[in-house]
Design a protein around this motif. Sequence first.
Motif, PDB file in Angstrom:
ATOM      1  N   LEU A  59     -27.109  -1.304 -71.401  1.00  0.00           N
ATOM      2  CA  LEU A  59     -28.354  -1.963 -71.787  1.00  0.00           C
ATOM      3  C   LEU A  59     -28.770  -1.408 -73.140  1.00  0.00           C
ATOM      4  O   LEU A  59     -28.805  -0.182 -73.329  1.00  0.00           O
ATOM      5  CB  LEU A  59     -29.446  -1.723 -70.757  1.00  0.00           C
ATOM      6  CG  LEU A  59     -29.147  -2.173 -69.318  1.00  0.00           C
ATOM      7  CD1 LEU A  59     -30.377  -1.977 -68.443  1.00  0.00           C
ATOM      8  CD2 LEU A  59     -28.687  -3.623 -69.282  1.00  0.00           C
ATOM      9  N   ILE A  60     -29.100  -2.301 -74.078  1.00  0.00           N
ATOM     10  CA  ILE A  60     -29.269  -1.921 -75.480  1.00  0.00           C
ATOM     11  C   ILE A  60     -30.580  -2.483 -76.017  1.00  0.00           C
ATOM     12  O   ILE A  60     -30.964  -3.617 -75.690  1.00  0.00           O
ATOM     13  CB  ILE A  60     -28.102  -2.473 -76.336  1.00  0.00           C
ATOM     14  CG1 ILE A  60     -26.756  -2.212 -75.658  1.00  0.00           C
ATOM     15  CG2 ILE A  60     -28.121  -1.877 -77.730  1.00  0.00           C
ATOM     16  CD1 ILE A  60     -25.587  -2.940 -76.318  1.00  0.00           C
ATOM     17  N   LEU A  61     -31.242  -1.707 -76.851  1.00  0.00           N
ATOM     18  CA  LEU A  61     -32.436  -2.178 -77.551  1.00  0.00           C
ATOM     19  C   LEU A  61     -32.037  -2.853 -78.858  1.00  0.00           C
ATOM     20  O   LEU A  61     -31.087  -2.442 -79.527  1.00  0.00           O
ATOM     21  CB  LEU A  61     -33.372  -1.007 -77.852  1.00  0.00           C
ATOM     22  CG  LEU A  61     -33.920  -0.257 -76.638  1.00  0.00           C
ATOM     23  CD1 LEU A  61     -34.670   0.992 -77.091  1.00  0.00           C
ATOM     24  CD2 LEU A  61     -34.827  -1.160 -75.805  1.00  0.00           C
ATOM     25  N   VAL A  62     -32.767  -3.894 -79.231  1.00  0.00           N
ATOM     26  CA  VAL A  62     -32.474  -4.611 -80.466  1.00  0.00           C
ATOM     27  C   VAL A  62     -33.134  -3.914 -81.657  1.00  0.00           C
ATOM     28  O   VAL A  62     -34.103  -3.160 -81.501  1.00  0.00           O
ATOM     29  CB  VAL A  62     -32.940  -6.083 -80.353  1.00  0.00           C
ATOM     30  CG1 VAL A  62     -34.458  -6.187 -80.378  1.00  0.00           C
ATOM     31  CG2 VAL A  62     -32.305  -6.953 -81.433  1.00  0.00           C
ATOM     32  N   ASN A  63     -32.589  -4.132 -82.846  1.00  0.00           N
ATOM     33  CA  ASN A  63     -33.050  -3.569 -84.109  1.00  0.00           C
ATOM     34  C   ASN A  63     -32.632  -2.095 -84.236  1.00  0.00           C
ATOM     35  O   ASN A  63     -31.789  -1.605 -83.479  1.00  0.00           O
ATOM     36  CB  ASN A  63     -34.571  -3.739 -84.282  1.00  0.00           C
ATOM     37  CG  ASN A  63     -34.972  -3.959 -85.739  1.00  0.00           C
ATOM     38  OD1 ASN A  63     -34.557  -3.229 -86.628  1.00  0.00           O
ATOM     39  ND2 ASN A  63     -35.784  -4.967 -85.981  1.00  0.00           N
ATOM     40  N   ASP A  64     -33.210  -1.400 -85.228  1.00  0.00           N
ATOM     41  CA  ASP A  64     -32.881  -0.007 -85.517  1.00  0.00           C
ATOM     42  C   ASP A  64     -33.892   0.935 -84.867  1.00  0.00           C
ATOM     43  O   ASP A  64     -35.021   0.534 -84.554  1.00  0.00           O
ATOM     44  CB  ASP A  64     -32.905   0.239 -87.030  1.00  0.00           C
ATOM     45  CG  ASP A  64     -31.864  -0.554 -87.774  1.00  0.00           C
ATOM     46  OD1 ASP A  64     -30.718  -0.606 -87.295  1.00  0.00           O
ATOM     47  OD2 ASP A  64     -32.193  -1.116 -88.830  1.00  0.00           O
ATOM     48  N   PRO A  65     -33.550   2.215 -84.741  1.00  0.00           N
ATOM     49  CA  PRO A  65     -34.481   3.164 -84.127  1.00  0.00           C
ATOM     50  C   PRO A  65     -35.807   3.316 -84.869  1.00  0.00           C
ATOM     51  O   PRO A  65     -36.817   3.675 -84.253  1.00  0.00           O
ATOM     52  CB  PRO A  65     -33.690   4.482 -84.142  1.00  0.00           C
ATOM     53  CG  PRO A  65     -32.261   4.071 -84.152  1.00  0.00           C
ATOM     54  CD  PRO A  65     -32.220   2.812 -84.963  1.00  0.00           C
ATOM     55  N   GLY A  95     -28.774  -2.713 -86.726  1.00  0.00           N
ATOM     56  CA  GLY A  95     -29.807  -3.323 -85.902  1.00  0.00           C
ATOM     57  C   GLY A  95     -29.484  -4.722 -85.421  1.00  0.00           C
ATOM     58  O   GLY A  95     -30.167  -5.250 -84.541  1.00  0.00           O
ATOM     59  N   ARG A  96     -28.458  -5.341 -85.985  1.00  0.00           N
ATOM     60  CA  ARG A  96     -28.113  -6.712 -85.628  1.00  0.00           C
ATOM     61  C   ARG A  96     -27.430  -6.773 -84.267  1.00  0.00           C
ATOM     62  O   ARG A  96     -26.664  -5.900 -83.897  1.00  0.00           O
ATOM     63  CB  ARG A  96     -27.181  -7.317 -86.680  1.00  0.00           C
ATOM     64  CG  ARG A  96     -27.866  -7.625 -87.984  1.00  0.00           C
ATOM     65  CD  ARG A  96     -28.790  -8.824 -87.858  1.00  0.00           C
ATOM     66  NE  ARG A  96     -28.027 -10.047 -87.663  1.00  0.00           N
ATOM     67  CZ  ARG A  96     -28.412 -11.053 -86.903  1.00  0.00           C
ATOM     68  NH1 ARG A  96     -29.547 -10.976 -86.229  1.00  0.00           N
ATOM     69  NH2 ARG A  96     -27.682 -12.138 -86.790  1.00  0.00           N
TER      70      ARG A  96
END
Length: 552
Positions: A160-166, A186-187
């Motif tokens: 499970l991954i978050l979108v965009n950069d930290p 981030g893409r």
Amino acid sequence: MRLRLAALPLLALAATAPAQTIVAPVAPISEQTLKDVTKELSSDAYEGRAPGTAGEEKTVAYLAKRFAAAGLKPGNKGSWYQDVPLVELTAKNVSPLVFTGAGAPLSLKYGPDMVVGTWRITPRVEVKDSPVVFVGYGINAPEKGWNDYAGVDVRGKTVLILVNDPDWRTPDLVGPFGGRAMTYYGRWTYKYEEAARQGAAAAIIVHQTEPAAYGWNVVQSSWTGAQQVADAADNHAGDSAAIGWMQEAQARKLFEREGLDFDALTAAAGRKGFRARPLNGARASVSFDENVRRHQSRNVIGILPGTTRPNDYVLYSAHWDHLGHCEAAPDGDDICNGAIDNATGTAALVALAEANVKAGPTPRSQVFVAVTGEESGLLGSEYYAANPVYPLSQTVGGVNMDALSLAGPAKNVVVVGKGKSELDAYLTAALKTQNRVASAEPTPEKGFYYRSDHFSLAKRGVPMIYFDAGDDLVAGGKAAGAAAAKDYEEHRYHGPKDEYDPNWNWAGTVKDVQLYYGIGRALAESSAWPNWVAGDEFRAIRDKSRATAAAK
């Protein structure tokens, strides 16, 4: 891919601009051509211009006819077309995405709760009882000392991954990943690529509207129905079996069920040193069948040959494709016509061809490329860049046009990637003819630099400039500009209501296309070779290709 630079001050740009004085030619652009081509390509007869459909056949034939009528020559060894081998994958019999573990199973419905697909060319996908791991932003950037996969083995697992950069919440452009400005890390395409490199069986991005830069409606319309991938000898066997998105609300339910704090883990993922977190005993299962159809899509290419330096090339690009039949609107309309995105940009190609032919040939050749497969991940421009009809080392630079604005004239233009290359100086010269200015992106977190076809050429060193219409409208200022952008994003973007409107105000669009004319024409009349600014991520690639060309 290294992160992009923040916008450079104008004085720094001037120091790297070509030494010669740049004069941007001015020529009339046919508003009627813009209207006619946009109206034609976005009509229901073209069925949303999906690659590999009857709509494509009509589209590429129409563009070849318009290029010929404008006075261009066929651009690929006597042909108007460059074949682009694609595969159409259409998911069917999609099961719910089911998470088992603590408590009752959590079952997510295809469409409203999640979307899922694959890049693998296979008739059947099944992920069964795959352990679930939260990998934060899913980034492995050695040059940053950042690795969200450190210390965890995700082979065969669902990430499970978050979108965009930290650092997307940062208010400025300072941070390990460019602060507010999205980098390629981030893409969503990068997220899936890295998950595959790590051996994940499935990669699911948690959708959040602000960092994604669009609502769930865009995800749902874009990911349901037929999908296009580049053909490959290994059928993309190295990619994850399943890739997709899930609603944030569903992710929160899952975390809560497993006794985990979604907000706390999300905050931790934004800090260096984050370590991936298995979701206790949670396991994921999903399956679907795929209709697989190989086909040849096509880029359409025309050329206006140069007079004295015909082996130097200036490139104009826009994508002709859109989504075809998509998730239906409440009134039953299921054709995503793509009038603004990107019948307008394609119309601009035709109008620019007409204007340049009327003005006469230039010392350098001018190439007009309408590419396929942008909506599926820049497939047509990527194929052209990997298999260039004209050598990239001899391609001086170019412009890319995507989703032109019909909001009316603006005092400015918004440059996507402002300060990256010496092409900014050519835009500045063109803007002077209209008493307008260039502005940096107000929403760099949306990552537009990596979302259109110029990127395929830029990452191979070719300077490309891409700008959006201004956000400071003559009538109503920035408030009106923001309202127009919001209305388009929420009600038309990647949906059935991106349709031609006979009441559109084309005055601003004509001015924007005149800018593209001025930039391209100045490049085609010049002997200069503009480059990326010193230190830019693409500078070394360009320097190497030009050195190789000079040695021949």
